[in-house]
Design a protein around this motif. Structure first.
Motif, short mmCIF file in Angstrom:
data_model
loop_
_atom_site.label_atom_id
_atom_site.label_comp_id
_atom_site.label_asym_id
_atom_site.label_seq_id
_atom_site.Cartn_x
_atom_site.Cartn_y
_atom_site.Cartn_z
N ALA A 1 54.73 -61.84 -59.01
CA ALA A 1 54.42 -60.50 -58.50
C ALA A 1 54.59 -60.47 -56.98
CB ALA A 1 52.99 -60.11 -58.87
N ALA B 1 55.72 -57.58 -53.43
CA ALA B 1 56.08 -56.25 -52.93
C ALA B 1 57.19 -56.39 -51.90
CB ALA B 1 54.87 -55.56 -52.31
N ASN C 1 52.07 -51.02 -51.29
CA ASN C 1 52.76 -51.64 -52.42
C ASN C 1 52.22 -53.02 -52.75
OD1 ASN C 1 55.18 -49.88 -53.46
ND2 ASN C 1 54.99 -49.52 -51.26
N LYS C 2 51.70 -53.73 -51.76
CA LYS C 2 51.02 -54.99 -52.06
C LYS C 2 49.77 -54.72 -52.91
CE LYS C 2 52.53 -57.46 -47.90
NZ LYS C 2 52.11 -58.11 -46.64
N VAL D 1 50.98 -53.73 -56.58
CA VAL D 1 51.48 -54.79 -57.46
C VAL D 1 50.36 -55.72 -57.91
CG1 VAL D 1 52.12 -56.62 -55.80
CG2 VAL D 1 53.54 -56.21 -57.82
N TYR E 1 51.18 -64.45 -57.33
CA TYR E 1 51.46 -63.42 -56.32
C TYR E 1 51.97 -64.10 -55.06
CZ TYR E 1 50.71 -60.07 -52.58
OH TYR E 1 50.88 -59.26 -51.50
N LEU F 1 57.11 -58.65 -61.44
CA LEU F 1 56.45 -57.38 -61.10
C LEU F 1 56.80 -57.10 -59.65
CD1 LEU F 1 52.88 -57.82 -62.65
CD2 LEU F 1 54.58 -56.10 -63.32
N ILE F 2 57.51 -56.01 -59.42
CA ILE F 2 57.98 -55.70 -58.07
C ILE F 2 57.54 -54.30 -57.68
CG2 ILE F 2 59.97 -55.56 -56.53
CD1 ILE F 2 61.54 -57.25 -58.52
N ALA F 3 56.81 -54.21 -56.58
CA ALA F 3 56.44 -52.92 -56.00
C ALA F 3 57.32 -52.69 -54.78
CB ALA F 3 54.97 -52.89 -55.63
#
Length: 211
Positions: free
Chosen positions: A23, A25, A34-35, A38, A54, A93-95
């Protein structure tokens, strides 16, 4: 849940019964929306039984991609670290923040470096066969939706399967509590579901491969 970036050598792994999800951002800003986003999705993935790592791209600064630099010095150490993280996880998982209707320079640059082949390595080893879920948060009314269009296209072209569901959180400056949680319970549930669905998809794919 507290997720910490641990910069350690990682060896590639195969699909396992416990999905491994990376994960991150596309932002280096300390207080990035965004951090926060995510990490909420990561909570959903962990609730579904996934192992989540993360990382913060702020901890992995990279020069702008330059083939001359690559030829002279090889892959930068931080690019190798980022690439190893990608290789050792099945899901992403990308924000992605939206800058000028597209994704950020730091995210695109990280993807570009990680896409570079190493000797005796399969093409796009860091991306091919991965499954991703994408999301965004933005001060704007569309929540970063236009940037997700570009991110989805890029990931698809480097052989990442991007799940169809995505969420863009508008007016991000008023969407989060001081502790990084989302104020709207339904919005929080939707973001957690992105991570939850990714974990379930990876588990299903893993069971299919094992059978």
């Amino acid at each position: 849940m507290q997720l910490n970036c641990q910069i350690l050598p990682i060896q590639p792994t195969t699909m396992a019964s416990t999905p491994k999800i990376l994960a991150f951002a596309g932002s280096t800003r300390i207080d990035s929306y965004n951090k926060k986003l995510v990490k909420i999705a990561a909570d959903g993935a962990k609730a579904a039984g996934a192992e989540v790592t993360y990382i913060d791209l702020r901890d992995l600064p990279l020069p702008l991609f330059d083939e001359d630099l690559e030829a002279q010095e090889g892959l930068p150490a931080n690019a190798r670290t980022f690439k190893d993280f990608l290789i050792s996880h099945q899901g992403l998982l990308i924000a992605s923040p939206e800058y000028n209707s597209s994704l950020t320079a730091v995210l695109k640059n990280a993807i570009d470096w990680a896409s570079r082949p190493a000797p005796n390595e399969a093409p796009l080893a860091a991306f091919a066969g991965k499954v991703a879920s994408i999301m965004s948060a933005s001060p704007g009314a569309l929540g970063g939706l236009r940037g997700l269009v570009h991110l989805r296209s890029i990931l698809g072209n480097i052989k990442v399967l991007v799940l169809p569901d995505q969420i863009a959180v508008p007016k991000a400056y008023e969407a989060f509590n001081a502790d990084g949680t989302l104020k709207d319970p339904k919005q929080k549930e939707s973001i957690e579901k992105l991570g939850n669905d990714l974990a379930k998809m990876l588990r299903s794919l893993g069971n299919f491969i094992e059978n």
